[in-house]
Design a protein around this motif. Structure first.
Motif, short mmCIF file in Angstrom:
data_model
loop_
_atom_site.label_atom_id
_atom_site.label_comp_id
_atom_site.label_asym_id
_atom_site.label_seq_id
_atom_site.Cartn_x
_atom_site.Cartn_y
_atom_site.Cartn_z
N ALA A 39 -59.63 27.43 16.98
CA ALA A 39 -59.88 26.28 17.84
C ALA A 39 -60.53 25.14 17.07
CB ALA A 39 -60.79 26.70 19.00
N ASP A 40 -61.33 25.46 16.07
CA ASP A 40 -62.03 24.44 15.32
C ASP A 40 -61.14 23.75 14.31
OD1 ASP A 40 -64.43 24.72 16.63
OD2 ASP A 40 -65.04 26.40 15.38
N GLU A 41 -59.89 24.17 14.20
CA GLU A 41 -58.98 23.50 13.30
C GLU A 41 -58.31 22.32 13.98
OE1 GLU A 41 -56.79 25.72 10.69
OE2 GLU A 41 -58.47 27.02 10.28
N ARG A 42 -58.54 22.16 15.26
CA ARG A 42 -58.02 21.02 15.97
C ARG A 42 -58.81 19.78 15.56
NH1 ARG A 42 -55.99 24.10 18.82
NH2 ARG A 42 -57.66 25.12 19.91
N ALA A 43 -58.15 18.64 15.54
CA ALA A 43 -58.83 17.40 15.17
C ALA A 43 -59.74 16.97 16.32
CB ALA A 43 -57.80 16.33 14.87
N GLY A 44 -60.81 16.31 15.97
CA GLY A 44 -61.72 15.82 16.99
C GLY A 44 -62.62 14.74 16.43
N PHE A 45 -63.06 13.84 17.30
CA PHE A 45 -63.95 12.77 16.90
C PHE A 45 -64.68 12.26 18.13
CE2 PHE A 45 -59.66 11.19 17.52
CZ PHE A 45 -59.83 10.17 18.46
N LEU A 46 -65.73 11.50 17.90
CA LEU A 46 -66.46 10.86 18.98
C LEU A 46 -66.04 9.40 19.06
CD1 LEU A 46 -70.11 12.17 18.52
CD2 LEU A 46 -68.49 12.85 20.25
N ALA A 47 -65.79 8.92 20.25
CA ALA A 47 -65.52 7.50 20.49
C ALA A 47 -66.70 6.97 21.30
CB ALA A 47 -64.22 7.31 21.24
N ILE A 48 -67.44 6.03 20.71
CA ILE A 48 -68.65 5.51 21.34
C ILE A 48 -68.46 4.01 21.54
CG2 ILE A 48 -71.14 5.23 21.13
CD1 ILE A 48 -71.06 7.61 19.15
N LEU A 155 -76.18 4.60 19.04
CA LEU A 155 -75.70 5.97 19.22
C LEU A 155 -74.74 6.38 18.12
CD1 LEU A 155 -75.20 6.21 23.09
CD2 LEU A 155 -76.81 7.50 21.69
N SER A 156 -73.90 5.46 17.67
CA SER A 156 -72.98 5.78 16.57
C SER A 156 -73.74 6.00 15.27
CB SER A 156 -71.92 4.70 16.40
OG SER A 156 -72.49 3.53 15.88
N GLU A 157 -74.85 5.26 15.09
CA GLU A 157 -75.69 5.46 13.91
C GLU A 157 -76.31 6.86 13.93
OE1 GLU A 157 -79.83 3.51 12.41
OE2 GLU A 157 -78.30 2.13 13.16
N VAL A 158 -76.77 7.27 15.09
CA VAL A 158 -77.35 8.62 15.23
C VAL A 158 -76.28 9.68 15.04
CG1 VAL A 158 -78.45 10.22 16.86
CG2 VAL A 158 -79.24 7.86 16.71
N ALA A 159 -75.09 9.47 15.62
CA ALA A 159 -74.01 10.45 15.51
C ALA A 159 -73.47 10.54 14.09
CB ALA A 159 -72.88 10.09 16.48
N SER A 160 -73.57 9.46 13.32
CA SER A 160 -73.07 9.47 11.94
C SER A 160 -73.99 10.22 11.00
CB SER A 160 -72.91 8.04 11.44
OG SER A 160 -71.96 7.35 12.20
N ASN A 161 -75.24 10.41 11.39
CA ASN A 161 -76.19 11.11 10.52
C ASN A 161 -75.93 12.61 10.57
OD1 ASN A 161 -78.55 12.40 9.46
ND2 ASN A 161 -79.58 10.43 9.68
N PRO A 162 -75.71 13.27 9.42
CA PRO A 162 -75.44 14.71 9.42
C PRO A 162 -76.60 15.55 9.99
CG PRO A 162 -75.07 13.77 7.24
CD PRO A 162 -75.63 12.70 8.09
N GLY A 163 -77.81 15.00 9.94
CA GLY A 163 -78.96 15.72 10.48
C GLY A 163 -78.90 15.92 11.98
N THR A 164 -78.14 15.09 12.66
CA THR A 164 -77.99 15.22 14.11
C THR A 164 -77.32 16.54 14.48
OG1 THR A 164 -77.81 12.83 14.34
CG2 THR A 164 -76.96 14.15 16.16
N TRP A 165 -76.41 16.99 13.64
CA TRP A 165 -75.60 18.16 13.96
C TRP A 165 -76.17 19.44 13.37
CZ3 TRP A 165 -72.90 16.38 17.66
CH2 TRP A 165 -72.53 15.05 17.67
N SER A 166 -77.30 19.37 12.68
CA SER A 166 -77.91 20.59 12.13
C SER A 166 -78.78 21.23 13.19
CB SER A 166 -78.70 20.27 10.87
OG SER A 166 -79.80 19.44 11.19
N ASN A 167 -79.46 22.29 12.82
CA ASN A 167 -80.24 23.08 13.75
C ASN A 167 -81.44 22.31 14.30
OD1 ASN A 167 -80.90 25.29 15.22
ND2 ASN A 167 -81.65 26.50 13.50
#
Length: 193
Positions: A39-48, A155-167
């Motif tokens: 499932a994670d091989e599907r393409a995905g992105f955020l549109a803000i 919000l796009s600035e926050v979403a672009s930061n890799p630290g947002t998606w870490s633990n």
């Protein structure tokens, strides 16, 4: 799948400068080990943008016919869990962005089909938008203007930061504030009529 994602992204060039497209990791980075999931091989992105935050999941169906009946998607006699995966991805994005910002950030799931096959709809799913890659830009613009361009940019600035998606929750460094004069949402005075 990368080509399908690129096809969906090319339509979003028409949205304008108020919209931001952020590529985000669709896997749970808090896991100590990562086991590949198809499932994670599907393409995905955020549109803000002014319409809000959308977690777009792209599914390539090629020339196959797609049948949609509520939460059920059927392609070539198989029933992939596309709707459930799109909702799961939106929940993950909302949780990560909300933890990073400190406010509730709603994220709307969008399932986008890329391909030339016929799509038959016998009832749309609840809480999930469905579109083809050719209609994606119009679908996002139909959301209206729920947030300002400045909020979308932040919000796009926050979403672009890799630290947002870490633990750990992302805490911005430097001079990053939601309000320009240093006040918080609780400090804002109500407007009098």
């Amino acid at each position: 799948m990368e080509a399908a994602g690129a096809r969906a992204l090319t339509r979003l060039d028409r949205l304008g400068s108020a919209w931001h497209i952020v590529d985000w990791p669709r896997t749970d980075l808090s896991q100590s080990y990562y086991e590949p999931d198809p499932a994670d091989e599907r393409a995905g992105f955020l549109a803000i943008g002014p319409g809000g935050v959308y977690a777009v999941t792209v599914a390539d169906h090629g020339r196959s016919r797609v049948l949609i009946a509520g939460d059920v998607v059927q392609i070539n006699g198989k029933r992939p869990q596309y709707i459930a995966e799109a909702r799961r991805d939106a929940r993950r994005a909302a949780k990560a962005l909300s933890a990073a910002v400190g406010l509730n950030v709603p994220v709307t799931p969008v399932l986008t089909f890329v391909g030339s096959g016929v799509i038959s709809v016998h009832g749309l799913p609840k809480d999930c938008l469905v579109a083809t890659d050719k209609e994606l830009d119009r679908l996002l613009l139909a959301g209206g203007a729920r947030i300002s361009a400045a909020t979308a940019s932040k919000l796009s600035e926050v979403a672009s930061n890799p630290g947002t998606w870490s633990n750990a929750p992302y805490r911005p460094t430097g001079d990053y504030r939601w309000y320009s004069n240093g006040q918080t949402a609780a400090d804002k005075r109500p407007t009098r009529r």
